[in-house]
Design a protein around this motif. Structure first.
Motif, PDB file in Angstrom:
ATOM      1  N   ASP A  41     -18.339 -12.339 -52.854  1.00 22.34           N
ATOM      2  CA  ASP A  41     -17.214 -12.550 -51.887  1.00 22.34           C
ATOM      3  C   ASP A  41     -16.199 -13.391 -53.026  1.00 22.34           C
ATOM      4  O   ASP A  41     -15.319 -13.784 -52.532  1.00 22.34           O
ATOM      5  N   GLY A  42     -16.209 -13.359 -54.179  1.00 23.33           N
ATOM      6  CA  GLY A  42     -15.482 -14.143 -55.135  1.00 23.33           C
ATOM      7  C   GLY A  42     -15.458 -15.499 -54.933  1.00 23.33           C
ATOM      8  O   GLY A  42     -14.708 -16.083 -55.679  1.00 23.33           O
ATOM      9  N   ARG A  43     -16.351 -16.310 -54.251  1.00 26.80           N
ATOM     10  CA  ARG A  43     -16.467 -17.540 -54.098  1.00 26.80           C
ATOM     11  C   ARG A  43     -17.532 -18.199 -55.201  1.00 26.80           C
ATOM     12  O   ARG A  43     -18.640 -17.829 -55.202  1.00 26.80           O
ATOM     13  N   ASP A  44     -17.203 -19.262 -55.767  1.00 24.66           N
ATOM     14  CA  ASP A  44     -17.935 -19.735 -56.723  1.00 24.66           C
ATOM     15  C   ASP A  44     -18.804 -20.912 -56.062  1.00 24.66           C
ATOM     16  O   ASP A  44     -18.161 -21.948 -55.654  1.00 24.66           O
ATOM     17  N   ARG A  45     -19.970 -20.697 -56.009  1.00 27.59           N
ATOM     18  CA  ARG A  45     -20.822 -21.571 -55.224  1.00 27.59           C
ATOM     19  C   ARG A  45     -21.312 -23.004 -55.971  1.00 27.59           C
ATOM     20  O   ARG A  45     -21.765 -23.691 -55.534  1.00 27.59           O
ATOM     21  N   CYS A  46     -20.975 -22.819 -57.308  1.00 28.75           N
ATOM     22  CA  CYS A  46     -21.317 -23.960 -58.063  1.00 28.75           C
ATOM     23  C   CYS A  46     -20.193 -24.744 -58.532  1.00 28.75           C
ATOM     24  O   CYS A  46     -20.138 -26.043 -59.031  1.00 28.75           O
TER      25      CYS A  46
ATOM     26  N   SER B  85     -31.722 -26.552 -54.919  1.00 26.98           N
ATOM     27  CA  SER B  85     -30.241 -26.452 -54.493  1.00 26.98           C
ATOM     28  C   SER B  85     -29.512 -25.855 -55.489  1.00 26.98           C
ATOM     29  O   SER B  85     -28.466 -24.859 -55.211  1.00 26.98           O
ATOM     30  N   TRP B  86     -29.690 -26.054 -56.864  1.00 26.58           N
ATOM     31  CA  TRP B  86     -29.149 -25.390 -57.935  1.00 26.58           C
ATOM     32  C   TRP B  86     -29.276 -23.902 -57.939  1.00 26.58           C
ATOM     33  O   TRP B  86     -28.359 -23.130 -57.707  1.00 26.58           O
TER      34      TRP B  86
ATOM     35  N   VAL C  91     -26.889 -20.691 -57.309  1.00 28.22           N
ATOM     36  CA  VAL C  91     -27.006 -19.112 -58.401  1.00 28.22           C
ATOM     37  C   VAL C  91     -27.251 -17.977 -57.671  1.00 28.22           C
ATOM     38  O   VAL C  91     -26.509 -17.117 -57.815  1.00 28.22           O
ATOM     39  N   ILE C  92     -28.094 -18.061 -56.966  1.00 31.55           N
ATOM     40  CA  ILE C  92     -28.701 -16.921 -56.194  1.00 31.55           C
ATOM     41  C   ILE C  92     -27.371 -16.349 -55.102  1.00 31.55           C
ATOM     42  O   ILE C  92     -27.373 -15.354 -55.144  1.00 31.55           O
TER      43      ILE C  92
ATOM     44  N   ALA D 236     -21.655 -28.445 -57.739  1.00 29.41           N
ATOM     45  CA  ALA D 236     -22.062 -28.555 -56.521  1.00 29.41           C
ATOM     46  C   ALA D 236     -23.292 -28.635 -55.713  1.00 29.41           C
ATOM     47  O   ALA D 236     -23.473 -28.821 -54.759  1.00 29.41           O
ATOM     48  N   ALA D 237     -24.094 -28.592 -56.697  1.00 29.79           N
ATOM     49  CA  ALA D 237     -25.803 -28.801 -56.281  1.00 29.79           C
ATOM     50  C   ALA D 237     -26.000 -30.025 -55.683  1.00 29.79           C
ATOM     51  O   ALA D 237     -25.311 -30.912 -55.959  1.00 29.79           O
TER      52      ALA D 237
END
Length: 90
Positions: free
Chosen positions: A80-85, A67-68, A72-73, A49-50
């Motif tokens: 909140d249980g959301r995977d930003r990657c 952005s990566w 990760v940060i 997702a970066a």
């Protein structure tokens, strides 16, 4: 009232900061060389997702790594249980 001049150390540090700012902007527009290929490829494997910047410059590779890192940060800070990657299908 007598106006005092800044000490020499402060004046020299301001000159050096300005010089490094100008040199840094000039340097980041240089072609990235071999880093152009492996930084976006590595970020795509570990964090799809970066945002990928394939401009071929050092600044583009730095933006990809930024952005990566933000993803990760964000995962570490916001629990909140959301995977930003992970790429969201939509």
């Amino acid at each position: 009232m007598k106006r005092r001049r800044l000490p020499t150390v402060f004046r020299l540090s301001a000159v050096f900061l300005l010089a490094t700012l100008i040199a840094g902007h000039w340097w980041q527009r240089q072609p990235a060389g071999t880093i152009t290929d492996w930084v976006p490829a590595m970020a795509k494997v570990y964090c799809p997702a970066a945002a990928f910047h394939r401009s071929g410059t050092i600044a583009g590779s730095a933006r990809t790594l930024d952005s990566w890192g933000y993803a990760v940060i964000g995962n570490a800070v916001f629990r909140d249980g959301r995977d930003r990657c992970r790429v969201e299908r939509g």
